[in-house]
Motif scaffolding. Sequence first.
Motif, mmCIF file in Angstrom:
data_model
loop_
_atom_site.group_PDB
_atom_site.id
_atom_site.type_symbol
_atom_site.label_atom_id
_atom_site.label_comp_id
_atom_site.label_asym_id
_atom_site.label_seq_id
_atom_site.Cartn_x
_atom_site.Cartn_y
_atom_site.Cartn_z
ATOM 1 N N ARG A 28 0.810 -1.221 0.000
ATOM 2 C CA ARG A 28 0.000 0.000 0.000
ATOM 3 C C ARG A 28 0.838 1.262 0.000
ATOM 4 O O ARG A 28 0.525 2.235 -0.673
ATOM 5 C CB ARG A 28 -0.872 0.049 1.260
ATOM 6 C CG ARG A 28 -2.133 -0.740 1.194
ATOM 7 C CD ARG A 28 -2.858 -0.575 2.523
ATOM 8 N NE ARG A 28 -3.932 -1.537 2.655
ATOM 9 C CZ ARG A 28 -5.182 -1.295 2.257
ATOM 10 N NH1 ARG A 28 -5.511 -0.135 1.773
ATOM 11 N NH2 ARG A 28 -6.101 -2.224 2.393
ATOM 12 N N ASP A 82 -12.532 7.308 8.202
ATOM 13 C CA ASP A 82 -12.642 6.425 7.045
ATOM 14 C C ASP A 82 -13.607 5.267 7.248
ATOM 15 O O ASP A 82 -14.383 4.928 6.369
ATOM 16 C CB ASP A 82 -11.268 5.856 6.659
ATOM 17 C CG ASP A 82 -10.324 6.948 6.216
ATOM 18 O OD1 ASP A 82 -10.821 7.978 5.740
ATOM 19 O OD2 ASP A 82 -9.107 6.771 6.364
ATOM 20 N N ARG A 136 -15.414 -6.331 2.490
ATOM 21 C CA ARG A 136 -14.745 -5.485 1.498
ATOM 22 C C ARG A 136 -15.203 -4.028 1.569
ATOM 23 O O ARG A 136 -14.599 -3.148 0.947
ATOM 24 C CB ARG A 136 -14.971 -6.039 0.092
ATOM 25 C CG ARG A 136 -14.132 -7.261 -0.191
ATOM 26 C CD ARG A 136 -14.019 -7.531 -1.673
ATOM 27 N NE ARG A 136 -13.143 -8.655 -1.925
ATOM 28 C CZ ARG A 136 -11.826 -8.556 -2.079
ATOM 29 N NH1 ARG A 136 -11.238 -7.383 -2.026
ATOM 30 N NH2 ARG A 136 -11.092 -9.620 -2.274
ATOM 31 N N PHE A 166 -12.373 -1.088 3.375
ATOM 32 C CA PHE A 166 -11.453 -0.257 2.591
ATOM 33 C C PHE A 166 -12.035 0.110 1.234
ATOM 34 O O PHE A 166 -11.567 1.024 0.577
ATOM 35 C CB PHE A 166 -10.097 -0.963 2.407
ATOM 36 C CG PHE A 166 -9.243 -0.915 3.640
ATOM 37 C CD1 PHE A 166 -8.521 0.228 3.957
ATOM 38 C CD2 PHE A 166 -9.175 -2.002 4.499
ATOM 39 C CE1 PHE A 166 -7.734 0.284 5.099
ATOM 40 C CE2 PHE A 166 -8.394 -1.958 5.648
ATOM 41 C CZ PHE A 166 -7.674 -0.818 5.946
ATOM 42 N N ASN A 167 -13.046 -0.671 0.831
ATOM 43 C CA ASN A 167 -13.750 -0.385 -0.407
ATOM 44 C C ASN A 167 -12.793 -0.221 -1.589
ATOM 45 O O ASN A 167 -12.836 0.755 -2.323
ATOM 46 C CB ASN A 167 -14.608 0.880 -0.228
ATOM 47 C CG ASN A 167 -15.684 0.973 -1.291
ATOM 48 O OD1 ASN A 167 -16.017 -0.046 -1.913
ATOM 49 N ND2 ASN A 167 -16.192 2.171 -1.517
ATOM 50 N N GLU A 168 -11.894 -1.220 -1.722
ATOM 51 C CA GLU A 168 -10.924 -1.180 -2.803
ATOM 52 C C GLU A 168 -11.155 -2.370 -3.724
ATOM 53 O O GLU A 168 -11.628 -3.404 -3.275
ATOM 54 C CB GLU A 168 -9.503 -1.280 -2.230
ATOM 55 C CG GLU A 168 -9.051 -0.003 -1.588
ATOM 56 C CD GLU A 168 -7.748 -0.179 -0.833
ATOM 57 O OE1 GLU A 168 -7.376 -1.325 -0.550
ATOM 58 O OE2 GLU A 168 -7.125 0.842 -0.526
ATOM 59 N N GLU A 226 -7.214 -6.720 -5.834
ATOM 60 C CA GLU A 226 -5.993 -6.546 -6.630
ATOM 61 C C GLU A 226 -5.706 -7.734 -7.543
ATOM 62 O O GLU A 226 -5.328 -7.577 -8.691
ATOM 63 C CB GLU A 226 -4.819 -6.351 -5.678
ATOM 64 C CG GLU A 226 -3.656 -5.620 -6.303
ATOM 65 C CD GLU A 226 -2.493 -5.540 -5.341
ATOM 66 O OE1 GLU A 226 -1.369 -5.801 -5.775
ATOM 67 O OE2 GLU A 226 -2.734 -5.244 -4.151
ATOM 68 N N LYS A 236 -7.851 -7.779 -10.786
ATOM 69 C CA LYS A 236 -7.971 -6.572 -11.593
ATOM 70 C C LYS A 236 -7.739 -6.826 -13.094
ATOM 71 O O LYS A 236 -8.113 -6.008 -13.926
ATOM 72 C CB LYS A 236 -7.055 -5.463 -11.084
ATOM 73 C CG LYS A 236 -5.583 -5.731 -11.271
ATOM 74 C CD LYS A 236 -4.771 -4.523 -10.831
ATOM 75 C CE LYS A 236 -3.300 -4.808 -11.002
ATOM 76 N NZ LYS A 236 -2.465 -4.558 -9.899
#
Length: 607
Positions: A297, A348, A438, A441-443, A446, A449
């Motif tokens: 990160r 956050d 999820r 962090f709401n990302e 990876e 992708k």
Amino acid sequence: MKVIIAEKPSVAREIAKVFGATTKKDGYMEGKGYTFTWAFGHLLQLAPPQEYGFYGWSVQNLPMLPQKFKLSIRKVKTKDGVVDDPSVKKQLDIIKGLFDEATEIIVATDAGREGELIFRYIYYYLKCKKPFKRLWISSQTDAAIKDGFRNLKPGSDYDTLFYSAHCRSQSDWLVGMNATQALSLASGNRGVLSLGRVQTPTLAMICARYLENKNFVPQIYFQVAIQVDKDGQVFRAISTENFKTREDAQIILDKVEDVAAGFPNGGHILSVEAKPRKEPPPLLHDLSSLQQEANKRKGFTADQTLGLLQNLYEGKLVTYPRTGSRYIGDDVFAGVPELITKFENHPDFGKQATALSGVKLSKRSVNAKKVTDHHAILPTGEKPNHLTPDQQAVYDMVAGRMLEAFHQDCIKEITKITVQSGSKFTASGTVINTPGWRAVFNEPDEEKKDEENASLPKVQQGENLPVPQKAILEKQTKPKPLYNEASLLKALETAGKEIDDEELRYAMKDSGLGTPATRAAIIETLIKRTYITREKKNLVPTTTGLAVYEVVKHRQIAQAELTGTWEKRLEEIRGGASIEAFLGEIKSYTREITVELLKTGIATAVK
DNA sequence: GCAAGGTC
């Protein structure tokens, strides 16, 4: 007076609190007829070569095999050179004073091999003769501490554990010190060329991967892609086959029944599979997984992350950082709901903390049997103040992971569509129905992708759809990537898992190469020796590193298996097997590797 | 000048 000695101040304080002892003294606490003192990890180490008469670095001294090892105070580097660490010396004096007054000692160092060694080295160095008992607990909650004190074990129950620890320590000294001097002398003594049971296999992994990557010959292959149109919503499907040549791909391309070729609806939907998939929340962090995440990160090195975590730990914001467990016990879990509420105002993920109140929490990270010396890293719930941006980032990774770990499953739908248009093509897509953990962090995921389609239009089996576009894709096979800190840490953790021999693999199953507390330091050591450098995020060997690798790559000292072999024997010593037999073998290996290294030298150019 | 292990 009974003296309780812990491995570190934080544990001594926890125990003192349970006893209700609050009087703070210099280097210890007291109350209720007990004193509570502590070490700072290893205060003592095996004495260096010169203390056995091996002066300077000289072939005549090799191999250095001390008759009996001595202990010396931990050293620290200052501008006047290497000296006894004054804070260690002071604490040892305090411990000596307390032991002299003691009627009994209670050993509360960490429940493991090194914890035992930390106490025993102090005890023997101080020539203490007082009786001691052992506190053996795996979590530091009040209940666990009280329970442990009701079940104190005789100190002698852990004699064999000490023997195995002392053997580990001596073996590392014998092999490491001798091999290092041998290789350094053989190379013409141009600086230190260090070798060791952990650092050398680590270097070997980095070098092997580098060479594999560098010498990789990419294979070109071809695919055919078509675009399918469902009422204006297009998606891409790829040929189920890969082709070695462009000509082979062209044959398939020519068969596609696309619009331009005169087929208005040439894409026939053969099948549509939609499978819901549950993705359970990730486990809580241990040190290594957190170092990996911080590297991915934020690009922090393992060493930086450890330093930041240590700051947070000293500020009482997170629990003990150098843990190798990703689990907590039921006792700690009992406090989690309240802990989560402390994050309801977090900028956050306050919303997710609030969402978790009153719902059934995932217990995936709750397993007392998988808690070793320490449990997984958690925030303590203390309110942070004045954190640096880097500290804040690491703190948020700890807190965010806690919310994720106790959150619900993420529910996804994975869709696979097969299309016939001359030949077969497939398209796959993933849609998140319920984000669950999820959402914290709401990302995007990876690893996923690269998926071609995030979501796919709703199509029916048997439908015929237009194919407006088609193309040949040229692709290349890719080499395994170079190691970066994140992937190296992971490889060190799992170093044992690729070992063929079942017993050796078993001996390393919970350890890997190095320990959570030492892995960052190993990477730094390799950098300090100029064996490796950081290039962007990657760790790549230097010419020196590669030259050392060439000399040792086929020798035992460069194999991760060496640790497995040792671990297996050390476990047997713990069970009562002979110490002399093992140390005898280590000494003969030391003689062998020393002679070989002196003979071989390092012919290749090491500058 | 050197190992690997622990911690401030």
